[in-house]
Design an enzyme around this catalytic site. Structure first.
Site, PDB file in Angstrom:
ATOM      1  N   ASP A 120      40.282   3.920  12.126  1.00  0.00           N
ATOM      2  CA  ASP A 120      40.810   5.298  12.494  1.00  0.00           C
ATOM      3  C   ASP A 120      39.937   6.274  11.701  1.00  0.00           C
ATOM      4  OD1 ASP A 120      42.289   7.322  13.695  1.00  0.00           O
ATOM      5  OD2 ASP A 120      43.963   7.201  12.251  1.00  0.00           O
ATOM      6  N   TYR A 122      38.628  10.529  11.528  1.00  0.00           N
ATOM      7  CA  TYR A 122      39.285  11.806  11.117  1.00  0.00           C
ATOM      8  C   TYR A 122      38.138  13.022  11.528  1.00  0.00           C
ATOM      9  CZ  TYR A 122      41.806  14.274   7.102  1.00  0.00           C
ATOM     10  OH  TYR A 122      42.614  15.093   6.331  1.00  0.00           O
ATOM     11  N   HIS A 127      41.488  19.703  12.099  1.00  0.00           N
ATOM     12  CA  HIS A 127      42.705  18.962  11.549  1.00  0.00           C
ATOM     13  C   HIS A 127      42.552  18.608   9.928  1.00  0.00           C
ATOM     14  CE1 HIS A 127      45.604  15.729  11.249  1.00  0.00           C
ATOM     15  NE2 HIS A 127      44.632  15.006  10.713  1.00  0.00           N
ATOM     16  N   ARG A 136      46.435  19.727  -0.338  1.00  0.00           N
ATOM     17  CA  ARG A 136      45.955  20.049  -1.555  1.00  0.00           C
ATOM     18  C   ARG A 136      45.638  21.568  -1.488  1.00  0.00           C
ATOM     19  NH1 ARG A 136      42.513  16.042   0.572  1.00  0.00           N
ATOM     20  NH2 ARG A 136      41.081  17.768   1.350  1.00  0.00           N
ATOM     21  N   GLU A 226      50.332  11.597  15.373  1.00  0.00           N
ATOM     22  CA  GLU A 226      48.712  12.099  15.511  1.00  0.00           C
ATOM     23  C   GLU A 226      48.255  11.681  16.802  1.00  0.00           C
ATOM     24  OE1 GLU A 226      46.609  10.296  12.130  1.00  0.00           O
ATOM     25  OE2 GLU A 226      47.723  12.118  10.824  1.00  0.00           O
ATOM     26  N   GLU A 228      45.647  11.413  19.341  1.00  0.00           N
ATOM     27  CA  GLU A 228      44.089  10.723  19.051  1.00  0.00           C
ATOM     28  C   GLU A 228      43.826  10.112  20.750  1.00  0.00           C
ATOM     29  OE1 GLU A 228      43.426   8.615  15.565  1.00  0.00           O
ATOM     30  OE2 GLU A 228      45.043   9.449  14.589  1.00  0.00           O
ATOM     31  N   ASP A 260      48.850   7.684  16.536  1.00  0.00           N
ATOM     32  CA  ASP A 260      48.955   6.955  15.168  1.00  0.00           C
ATOM     33  C   ASP A 260      49.872   7.746  14.572  1.00  0.00           C
ATOM     34  OD1 ASP A 260      48.271   6.244  12.644  1.00  0.00           O
ATOM     35  OD2 ASP A 260      46.675   7.570  12.238  1.00  0.00           O
ATOM     36  N   ARG A 264      54.770  10.615   6.780  1.00  0.00           N
ATOM     37  CA  ARG A 264      53.938  11.691   5.619  1.00  0.00           C
ATOM     38  C   ARG A 264      54.317  11.396   4.483  1.00  0.00           C
ATOM     39  NH1 ARG A 264      49.739  12.606   8.733  1.00  0.00           N
ATOM     40  NH2 ARG A 264      50.015  13.571  10.632  1.00  0.00           N
ATOM     41  N   GLN A 267      52.848   8.236   3.059  1.00  0.00           N
ATOM     42  CA  GLN A 267      51.565   8.329   2.977  1.00  0.00           C
ATOM     43  C   GLN A 267      51.123   9.315   1.930  1.00  0.00           C
ATOM     44  OE1 GLN A 267      50.068  10.603   6.363  1.00  0.00           O
ATOM     45  NE2 GLN A 267      48.002  10.676   5.668  1.00  0.00           N
ATOM     46  N   TYR A 271      48.678   7.307  -1.018  1.00  0.00           N
ATOM     47  CA  TYR A 271      47.237   7.308  -0.376  1.00  0.00           C
ATOM     48  C   TYR A 271      46.175   7.543  -1.407  1.00  0.00           C
ATOM     49  CZ  TYR A 271      45.900  12.290  -0.321  1.00  0.00           C
ATOM     50  OH  TYR A 271      45.634  13.648  -0.688  1.00  0.00           O
ATOM     51  N   LYS A 280      51.033   4.362   7.870  1.00  0.00           N
ATOM     52  CA  LYS A 280      50.496   4.346   8.872  1.00  0.00           C
ATOM     53  C   LYS A 280      50.426   2.968   9.800  1.00  0.00           C
ATOM     54  CE  LYS A 280      47.560   8.150   8.704  1.00  0.00           C
ATOM     55  NZ  LYS A 280      47.509   9.201   9.864  1.00  0.00           N
ATOM     56  N   THR A 284      50.970   1.725  15.787  1.00  0.00           N
ATOM     57  CA  THR A 284      50.066   2.705  16.533  1.00  0.00           C
ATOM     58  C   THR A 284      50.185   2.457  17.991  1.00  0.00           C
ATOM     59  OG1 THR A 284      48.304   2.373  14.562  1.00  0.00           O
ATOM     60  CG2 THR A 284      47.700   3.306  16.720  1.00  0.00           C
ATOM     61  N   THR A 371      43.158  12.509  14.445  1.00  0.00           N
ATOM     62  CA  THR A 371      44.158  13.520  14.932  1.00  0.00           C
ATOM     63  C   THR A 371      43.116  14.656  15.691  1.00  0.00           C
ATOM     64  OG1 THR A 371      45.696  13.539  13.265  1.00  0.00           O
ATOM     65  CG2 THR A 371      46.016  15.354  14.972  1.00  0.00           C
ATOM     66  N   GLU A 385      51.060  19.690  10.976  1.00  0.00           N
ATOM     67  CA  GLU A 385      50.370  20.833  11.311  1.00  0.00           C
ATOM     68  C   GLU A 385      51.085  22.003  12.190  1.00  0.00           C
ATOM     69  OE1 GLU A 385      45.846  20.117  12.313  1.00  0.00           O
ATOM     70  OE2 GLU A 385      46.954  18.236  12.571  1.00  0.00           O
TER      71      GLU A 385
HETATM   72 CA    CA Z   1      44.976   9.272  12.441  1.00  0.00          CA
END
Ligand code: CA
Length: 439
Positions: A120, A122, A127, A136, A226, A228, A260, A264, A267, A271, A280, A284, A371, A385
């Protein structure tokens, strides 16, 4: 575009200019390889055998899922497409073909290909920027590598499921937002002493935020989607030999819709520093139909400008982006319309990066775009989001929503310019959330 004699195909997005492949079964029978036309599926092997019992294509189609056919390579894919267009386009073939045409309502659809490896990416700048700001808030939205390489990770091939499969809410280690606040406001001596019974002294005396958090085991409370696009590899490559961007169409057979599913809270806790794992890997979802690249010939558009200039192995001839419109539907209501054409990295660049170290491709490899989010609020391809980390609920079904609730059904829909002047409808991806099954 020439029309088909098959009933009801015009205007469905599944006319002669599309012809996506899938695997289906009739009640009580084994799965077979088919091609979709309108709201019907054509059983390919028996029709191919009518003309030539020794046909190589018939042999591949007799062996579901699609891997044997996908492994044959671009020349055979083109031959197959020409042949199917002839069979479904010229009414002279109607009489002997019609017995092998089944209404979709009568069949069950299966995972169309055996997934080899799953990666996967990004690739959406909007996104990656949104997630950076949410996760962050005090750091740079994009990390320094992001515009130099398509960031990605290896996912779990064995839990890729076909559209329509229910998704059980995952459980795992979660640090709830409220307990995080509690922890940070009560890191007094007594709680530090309590914690020392289960953790070593150095970590309990460390005042960093990570060690202030205490996880619980329980169902995810921040389950997300997500939206995708997935790319399916047909032709393998040799170990040690990178695949250049120009060889994209020699290896990639087609495209699937892909969700996906992402927990959260699991994750966010797990992560760092190695990336997504159990948040994740529980499921899927992919569409039951694989749209061959040939059906997207009119959908290529130029990539957004890439600045700074990419390294040589990532250079790609334009047009390299796909003009695919996506719709995110929650319980029947469209909540977002992400535009695929805004993606920063092209599928050819992702493939080149995936193999730049000499990693080989296998038939059935699946790599996803990451995403799809556009710059506008209603173009965001995840609830993370759309609700800005749960802080700004969005409205759906007449009420405020953040993350997925048990019983929710999410459907992703995709469309693109076809080669016949209209639009084609890629296979949808749908899934319903079932309650967690805790230990
Ligand atoms: Ca993804």
């Amino acid at each position: 575009m020439s029309s088909t004699w098959a009933p009801g195909a015009a205007g469905t997005g599944f006319d002669l200019d599309h012809l996506p492949y899938g695997v289906f079964s009739l009640p009580g029978e084994d799965p077979r390889v088919g091609v979709r036309i309108g709201d019907h599926v054509l059983d390919l092997a028996p029709v191919a055998e009518i003309g030539d019992p020794d046909s190589e294509l018939a042999a591949a189609w007799r062996t579901p899922p699609l891997n044997a056919f996908m492994a044959m390579g671009p020349e055979q894919w083109a031959t197959a497409r020409w042949w199917i267009t002839e069979v479904l386009g010229d009414s002279v073939h109607a009489e002997r073909t019609r017995p092998h045409l089944h209404p979709l309502a009568d069949v069950r659809l299966h995972l169309p290909f055996e997934v080899a490896d799953y990666v996967d990416f990004y690739a959406s700048e909007a996104h990656a920027t949104n997630v950076g700001r949410i996760f962050r808030p005090d750091g740079a939205a994009l990390l320094p590598n992001w515009k130099h390489l398509p960031v990605g990770y290896h996912g779990r091939a064995g839990t890729v499921v076909v559209s329509g499969t229910d998704v059980v809410r995952p459980s795992g280690q979660v640090v709830s937002t409220s307990s995080t606040t509690d922890q940070s406001s009560t890191t007094d001596k007594s709680s530090t002493t309590d914690k020392s019974s289960t953790t070593d002294k150095s970590s309990t005396t460390d005042k960093s935020s990570a060690t202030d958090k205490v996880p619980e085991h329980g169902p995810s409370r921040r389950l997300d989607i997500e939206a995708e696009l997935g790319f399916v590899v047909g032709t393998p490559s040799a170990l040690g030999e990178p695949v250049p961007t120009a060889a994209f169409a020699d290896h990639v057979f087609g495209v699937v819709g892909l969700n996906d599913w992402s927990a959260r809270d699991i994750q966010a806790w797990e992560y760092v520093p190695l990336g997504p794992f159990l948040g994740k890997s529980f499921a899927t979802s992919v569409s039951a139909w694989v749209t061959p690249l040939a059906a997207l010939a009119n959908a290529w558009v130029d990539l957004p400008a890439q600045e700074p200039e990419v390294l040589g192995y990532l250079a790609t001839a334009q047009p390299a982006a796909l003009d695919i419109e996506v719709e995110v539907e929650l319980d029947g209501e469209v909540v977002a319309r992400p535009p695929y054409r805004t993606m920063y990295w092209s599928p050819a660049q992702m493939l080149a990066h995936l193999t730049v170290n000499g990693a080989s491709l296998r038939t059935g490899d699946l790599y996803a775009s990451g995403t799809i989010s556009g710059p506008e609020r209603d173009q965001r391809g995840s609830f993370l989001e759309l609700s800005w980390g749960g802080k700004e609920p969005f409205e759906a079904g007449g009420r405020e929503r953040t993350f997925l609730e048990d019983g929710d059904t999410v459907t992703l829909r995709y469309s693109a310019p076809g080669t016949g002047g209209g639009r084609i409808t890629l296979g949808e991806v749908t899934g319903r959330i079932l309650p967690a099954r805790t230990l």
